[in-house]
Design a protein around this motif. Sequence first.
Motif, PDB file in Angstrom:
ATOM      1  N   TYR A   1       0.604  -0.958  -0.314  1.00 29.33           N
ATOM      2  CA  TYR A   1      -0.176   0.397  -0.008  1.00 29.33           C
ATOM      3  C   TYR A   1       0.971   1.058  -0.192  1.00 29.33           C
ATOM      4  CZ  TYR A   1      -3.924  -3.066   1.403  1.00 29.33           C
ATOM      5  OH  TYR A   1      -4.628  -3.919   1.238  1.00 29.33           O
ATOM      6  N   GLY A   2       0.391   2.174  -0.647  1.00 34.65           N
ATOM      7  CA  GLY A   2       0.800   3.514  -0.486  1.00 34.65           C
ATOM      8  C   GLY A   2       0.318   4.601  -1.498  1.00 34.65           C
ATOM      9  N   THR A   3       1.278   5.434  -1.531  1.00 30.84           N
ATOM     10  CA  THR A   3       1.412   7.439  -1.939  1.00 30.84           C
ATOM     11  C   THR A   3       1.556   6.722  -3.864  1.00 30.84           C
ATOM     12  OG1 THR A   3       3.328   8.281  -2.096  1.00 30.84           O
ATOM     13  CG2 THR A   3       1.122   8.246  -0.357  1.00 30.84           C
TER      14      THR A   3
ATOM     15  N   LYS B   1       6.234  10.349  -1.078  1.00 33.47           N
ATOM     16  CA  LYS B   1       6.658   8.962  -1.177  1.00 33.47           C
ATOM     17  C   LYS B   1       6.394   7.927   0.366  1.00 33.47           C
ATOM     18  CE  LYS B   1       9.556   9.793  -4.859  1.00 33.47           C
ATOM     19  NZ  LYS B   1      11.571   9.596  -4.709  1.00 33.47           N
ATOM     20  N   VAL B   2       5.205   7.365   0.324  1.00 29.19           N
ATOM     21  CA  VAL B   2       4.918   6.214   1.649  1.00 29.19           C
ATOM     22  C   VAL B   2       4.847   4.886   0.780  1.00 29.19           C
ATOM     23  CG1 VAL B   2       3.708   6.124   2.894  1.00 29.19           C
ATOM     24  CG2 VAL B   2       4.493   7.934   3.263  1.00 29.19           C
ATOM     25  N   LEU B   3       5.772   3.876   1.261  1.00 27.75           N
ATOM     26  CA  LEU B   3       5.383   2.333   0.386  1.00 27.75           C
ATOM     27  C   LEU B   3       5.282   1.578   1.518  1.00 27.75           C
ATOM     28  CD1 LEU B   3       4.669  -0.042  -1.469  1.00 27.75           C
ATOM     29  CD2 LEU B   3       6.691   0.277  -1.140  1.00 27.75           C
TER      30      LEU B   3
ATOM     31  N   GLU C   1      -4.401   7.244   5.293  1.00 23.78           N
ATOM     32  CA  GLU C   1      -5.683   5.832   4.188  1.00 23.78           C
ATOM     33  C   GLU C   1      -4.326   6.340   3.336  1.00 23.78           C
ATOM     34  OE1 GLU C   1      -9.792   6.174   3.852  1.00 23.78           O
ATOM     35  OE2 GLU C   1      -9.674   6.585   5.807  1.00 23.78           O
ATOM     36  N   PHE C   2      -4.140   5.110   2.921  1.00 20.80           N
ATOM     37  CA  PHE C   2      -3.145   4.269   1.515  1.00 20.80           C
ATOM     38  C   PHE C   2      -4.149   3.615   0.879  1.00 20.80           C
ATOM     39  CE2 PHE C   2      -0.419   5.806   4.958  1.00 20.80           C
ATOM     40  CZ  PHE C   2      -0.061   6.999   4.286  1.00 20.80           C
ATOM     41  N   LEU C   3      -3.862   3.661  -0.719  1.00 16.43           N
ATOM     42  CA  LEU C   3      -4.588   2.908  -1.323  1.00 16.43           C
ATOM     43  C   LEU C   3      -3.618   1.655  -1.906  1.00 16.43           C
ATOM     44  CD1 LEU C   3      -6.578   5.103  -3.913  1.00 16.43           C
ATOM     45  CD2 LEU C   3      -6.861   3.764  -1.531  1.00 16.43           C
ATOM     46  N   PRO C   4      -3.845   0.366  -2.443  1.00 12.84           N
ATOM     47  CA  PRO C   4      -3.341  -1.355  -3.035  1.00 12.84           C
ATOM     48  C   PRO C   4      -2.397   0.152  -4.165  1.00 12.84           C
ATOM     49  CG  PRO C   4      -5.697  -1.804  -2.471  1.00 12.84           C
ATOM     50  CD  PRO C   4      -5.467  -0.229  -2.198  1.00 12.84           C
TER      51      PRO C   4
ATOM     52  N   ALA D   1      -4.010   0.172  -7.148  1.00 12.19           N
ATOM     53  CA  ALA D   1      -4.309   1.115  -7.340  1.00 12.19           C
ATOM     54  C   ALA D   1      -3.825   2.400  -7.273  1.00 12.19           C
ATOM     55  CB  ALA D   1      -5.868   1.227  -6.430  1.00 12.19           C
ATOM     56  N   ALA D   2      -3.087   2.475  -6.564  1.00 14.22           N
ATOM     57  CA  ALA D   2      -3.126   3.638  -6.437  1.00 14.22           C
ATOM     58  C   ALA D   2      -1.652   4.276  -7.457  1.00 14.22           C
ATOM     59  CB  ALA D   2      -1.689   3.729  -5.233  1.00 14.22           C
ATOM     60  N   ALA D   3      -1.640   3.822  -8.424  1.00 16.52           N
ATOM     61  CA  ALA D   3      -0.877   3.512  -9.189  1.00 16.52           C
ATOM     62  C   ALA D   3      -1.705   4.511 -10.287  1.00 16.52           C
ATOM     63  CB  ALA D   3      -0.415   2.465  -9.880  1.00 16.52           C
ATOM     64  N   THR D   4      -3.289   4.272 -10.736  1.00 20.64           N
ATOM     65  CA  THR D   4      -4.153   4.977 -11.291  1.00 20.64           C
ATOM     66  C   THR D   4      -4.656   5.691 -10.860  1.00 20.64           C
ATOM     67  OG1 THR D   4      -5.822   3.234 -10.630  1.00 20.64           O
ATOM     68  CG2 THR D   4      -4.610   2.289 -12.716  1.00 20.64           C
ATOM     69  N   ALA D   5      -4.142   6.098  -9.411  1.00 22.85           N
ATOM     70  CA  ALA D   5      -5.086   7.383  -8.709  1.00 22.85           C
ATOM     71  C   ALA D   5      -3.627   8.226  -9.238  1.00 22.85           C
ATOM     72  CB  ALA D   5      -5.010   7.630  -7.677  1.00 22.85           C
TER      73      ALA D   5
END
Length: 130
Positions: free
Chosen positions: A29-31, A48-50, A118-121, A124-128
């Motif tokens: 998950y991350g930004t 950058k958060v992972l 809150e962090f997306l998978p 999903a985050a790659a397309t946000a």
Amino acid sequence: MKLRLTLAAVLVAIPTVVLAASLPLAGSYGTPAGCAAHAGAADSSGDKVLISADDVRFEGNVCPYTNITEAGDKAFEVKIACESGHDEVVRGTLEVTESADGSKLTVALKDGAGPAGEFLPCDAAATASP
């Protein structure tokens, strides 16, 4: 026989290396910037958060998990030790909760250093949008 007992006692007395704990997550998950950097994208700017099964990475820090305590269904209290860029290890305690469907990870900073929010998978985050 006496030599074997002495050798066994010495081996028990030698401190062992503490292995990092692993967090049972469905994925990373991350930004968007953190996930892009993890995927090897050269042009990733922003916060950058992972958060992976093995460590947390934020603000240029690599923070392995040192202790994980289950706090409920997919909820954990996680102790981290940030090593990168510091003269000394910087510690923190996070409350990490993964949603039942794996659609987000909520992280609260309980004490010390660490990310929060809150962090997306990562898929999903790659397309946000950033």
